[in-house]
Design a protein around this motif. Structure first.
Motif, PDB file in Angstrom:
ATOM      1  N   LYS A  69       0.841  -1.198   0.000  1.00 28.03           N
ATOM      2  CA  LYS A  69       0.000   0.000   0.000  1.00 28.03           C
ATOM      3  C   LYS A  69       0.873   1.244   0.000  1.00 28.03           C
ATOM      4  O   LYS A  69       0.631   2.187  -0.742  1.00 28.03           O
ATOM      5  N   GLU A  70       1.909   1.222   0.836  1.00 27.60           N
ATOM      6  CA  GLU A  70       2.834   2.350   0.888  1.00 27.60           C
ATOM      7  C   GLU A  70       3.525   2.555  -0.460  1.00 27.60           C
ATOM      8  O   GLU A  70       3.688   3.681  -0.920  1.00 27.60           O
ATOM      9  N   LEU A  71       3.915   1.473  -1.099  1.00 28.44           N
ATOM     10  CA  LEU A  71       4.536   1.539  -2.420  1.00 28.44           C
ATOM     11  C   LEU A  71       3.608   2.230  -3.419  1.00 28.44           C
ATOM     12  O   LEU A  71       4.023   3.125  -4.154  1.00 28.44           O
ATOM     13  N   PHE A  72       2.336   1.837  -3.421  1.00 29.61           N
ATOM     14  CA  PHE A  72       1.376   2.445  -4.344  1.00 29.61           C
ATOM     15  C   PHE A  72       1.140   3.916  -4.006  1.00 29.61           C
ATOM     16  O   PHE A  72       1.011   4.751  -4.898  1.00 29.61           O
ATOM     17  N   ASP A  73       1.094   4.230  -2.724  1.00 31.73           N
ATOM     18  CA  ASP A  73       0.836   5.609  -2.307  1.00 31.73           C
ATOM     19  C   ASP A  73       1.984   6.553  -2.642  1.00 31.73           C
ATOM     20  O   ASP A  73       1.766   7.716  -2.953  1.00 31.73           O
ATOM     21  N   LYS A  74       3.225   6.063  -2.602  1.00 32.77           N
ATOM     22  CA  LYS A  74       4.385   6.942  -2.707  1.00 32.77           C
ATOM     23  C   LYS A  74       5.196   6.813  -3.989  1.00 32.77           C
ATOM     24  O   LYS A  74       5.939   7.729  -4.326  1.00 32.77           O
ATOM     25  N   VAL A  77       4.352   6.433 -10.679  1.00 33.39           N
ATOM     26  CA  VAL A  77       4.672   7.595 -11.528  1.00 33.39           C
ATOM     27  C   VAL A  77       3.705   7.715 -12.706  1.00 33.39           C
ATOM     28  O   VAL A  77       3.849   8.579 -13.547  1.00 33.39           O
ATOM     29  N   TRP A  78       2.731   6.817 -12.767  1.00 32.37           N
ATOM     30  CA  TRP A  78       1.696   6.812 -13.792  1.00 32.37           C
ATOM     31  C   TRP A  78       2.242   6.569 -15.193  1.00 32.37           C
ATOM     32  O   TRP A  78       1.732   7.070 -16.179  1.00 32.37           O
ATOM     33  N   ASP A  79       3.305   5.768 -15.250  1.00 36.06           N
ATOM     34  CA  ASP A  79       3.823   5.256 -16.513  1.00 36.06           C
ATOM     35  C   ASP A  79       3.679   3.739 -16.394  1.00 36.06           C
ATOM     36  O   ASP A  79       4.366   3.108 -15.570  1.00 36.06           O
ATOM     37  N   LEU A  80       2.782   3.149 -17.170  1.00 38.10           N
ATOM     38  CA  LEU A  80       2.404   1.753 -16.987  1.00 38.10           C
ATOM     39  C   LEU A  80       3.610   0.819 -16.952  1.00 38.10           C
ATOM     40  O   LEU A  80       3.743   0.005 -16.040  1.00 38.10           O
ATOM     41  N   GLU A  81       4.499   0.912 -17.905  1.00 36.23           N
ATOM     42  CA  GLU A  81       5.645   0.000 -17.960  1.00 36.23           C
ATOM     43  C   GLU A  81       6.556   0.175 -16.737  1.00 36.23           C
ATOM     44  O   GLU A  81       6.946  -0.808 -16.093  1.00 36.23           O
ATOM     45  N   LYS A  82       6.873   1.411 -16.399  1.00 36.57           N
ATOM     46  CA  LYS A  82       7.738   1.672 -15.235  1.00 36.57           C
ATOM     47  C   LYS A  82       7.063   1.226 -13.939  1.00 36.57           C
ATOM     48  O   LYS A  82       7.695   0.624 -13.072  1.00 36.57           O
ATOM     49  N   ASP A  83       5.776   1.538 -13.807  1.00 37.08           N
ATOM     50  CA  ASP A  83       5.062   1.182 -12.585  1.00 37.08           C
ATOM     51  C   ASP A  83       4.954  -0.337 -12.419  1.00 37.08           C
ATOM     52  O   ASP A  83       5.181  -0.860 -11.330  1.00 37.08           O
ATOM     53  N   LEU A  84       4.624  -1.061 -13.486  1.00 37.49           N
ATOM     54  CA  LEU A  84       4.521  -2.517 -13.394  1.00 37.49           C
ATOM     55  C   LEU A  84       5.867  -3.155 -13.055  1.00 37.49           C
ATOM     56  O   LEU A  84       5.929  -4.087 -12.246  1.00 37.49           O
ATOM     57  N   LEU A  85       6.932  -2.660 -13.631  1.00 33.13           N
ATOM     58  CA  LEU A  85       8.258  -3.180 -13.321  1.00 33.13           C
ATOM     59  C   LEU A  85       8.606  -2.909 -11.856  1.00 33.13           C
ATOM     60  O   LEU A  85       9.069  -3.799 -11.135  1.00 33.13           O
ATOM     61  N   MET A  86       8.376  -1.689 -11.403  1.00 30.13           N
ATOM     62  CA  MET A  86       8.672  -1.315 -10.022  1.00 30.13           C
ATOM     63  C   MET A  86       7.845  -2.157  -9.047  1.00 30.13           C
ATOM     64  O   MET A  86       8.357  -2.677  -8.056  1.00 30.13           O
ATOM     65  N   GLU A  89       9.094  -5.910  -9.036  1.00 33.11           N
ATOM     66  CA  GLU A  89      10.371  -6.041  -8.335  1.00 33.11           C
ATOM     67  C   GLU A  89      10.190  -5.893  -6.821  1.00 33.11           C
ATOM     68  O   GLU A  89      10.760  -6.660  -6.036  1.00 33.11           O
ATOM     69  N   ALA A  90       9.393  -4.928  -6.418  1.00 29.74           N
ATOM     70  CA  ALA A  90       9.147  -4.721  -4.993  1.00 29.74           C
ATOM     71  C   ALA A  90       8.407  -5.918  -4.393  1.00 29.74           C
ATOM     72  O   ALA A  90       8.735  -6.376  -3.292  1.00 29.74           O
ATOM     73  N   TYR A  91       7.446  -6.438  -5.115  1.00 32.21           N
ATOM     74  CA  TYR A  91       6.680  -7.592  -4.644  1.00 32.21           C
ATOM     75  C   TYR A  91       7.590  -8.810  -4.475  1.00 32.21           C
ATOM     76  O   TYR A  91       7.528  -9.518  -3.471  1.00 32.21           O
ATOM     77  N   HIS A  92       8.448  -9.034  -5.446  1.00 29.76           N
ATOM     78  CA  HIS A  92       9.379 -10.167  -5.377  1.00 29.76           C
ATOM     79  C   HIS A  92      10.303 -10.041  -4.164  1.00 29.76           C
ATOM     80  O   HIS A  92      10.495 -11.011  -3.419  1.00 29.76           O
ATOM     81  N   LYS A  93      10.869  -8.865  -3.943  1.00 36.17           N
ATOM     82  CA  LYS A  93      11.751  -8.643  -2.784  1.00 36.17           C
ATOM     83  C   LYS A  93      11.005  -8.885  -1.472  1.00 36.17           C
ATOM     84  O   LYS A  93      11.516  -9.503  -0.549  1.00 36.17           O
ATOM     85  N   LEU A  94       9.801  -8.371  -1.406  1.00 34.87           N
ATOM     86  CA  LEU A  94       8.997  -8.494  -0.198  1.00 34.87           C
ATOM     87  C   LEU A  94       8.629  -9.946   0.094  1.00 34.87           C
ATOM     88  O   LEU A  94       8.724 -10.401   1.234  1.00 34.87           O
TER      89      LEU A  94
END
Length: 112
Positions: A69-74, A77-86, A89-94
């Motif tokens: 939730k914090e990741l989505f809130d902060k 960047v509203w760029d689909l490709e960049k946001d999906l990659l980010m 990657e964050a989900y995998h690390k978590l």
């Protein structure tokens, strides 16, 4: 998620996660969790009430929903490709970091 090993609640939660992931929920006693955390069993009961209470608190504390939730809130960047990659990657690390909690949650479904 940072675990403060000087904090009694954090020590109890961390000990519970490690022991339950290793031995299974039914095989671990509150006395064993308390001993691993270097506190009395009464302290465990004052903080969490029951073994189920400590497990629920551990899952709430270390599971991924708050971090995502914090990741989505902060970080969006509203760029689909960049946001999906980010996000991926964050989900995998978590998931990798919290694999013991996820394993406990998965195994726990068999007992309900």
């Amino acid at each position: 998620m940072v675990v403060d090993m000087t904090d009694t609640s954090d020590r109890l939660l961390f000990s519970a996660i490690n022991l339950i992931a290793e031995k299974g929920y039914k095989a671990v006693s509150t006395k064993e969790i308390a001993k691993e955390a270097s506190v009395s069993e009464m302290t465990l009961f004052r903080h969490f009430g029951t073994k189920q209470g400590i497990l629920e608190a551990a899952i709430d504390r270390f599971y991924y929903s708050t971090s995502m939730k914090e990741l989505f809130d902060k970080n969006i960047v509203w760029d689909l490709e960049k946001d999906l990659l980010m996000i991926s990657e964050a989900y995998h690390k978590l998931m990798k970091k919290n694999q013991k909690v996820i394993l406990i949650a998965y195994k726990g479904r068999k007992y309900n």
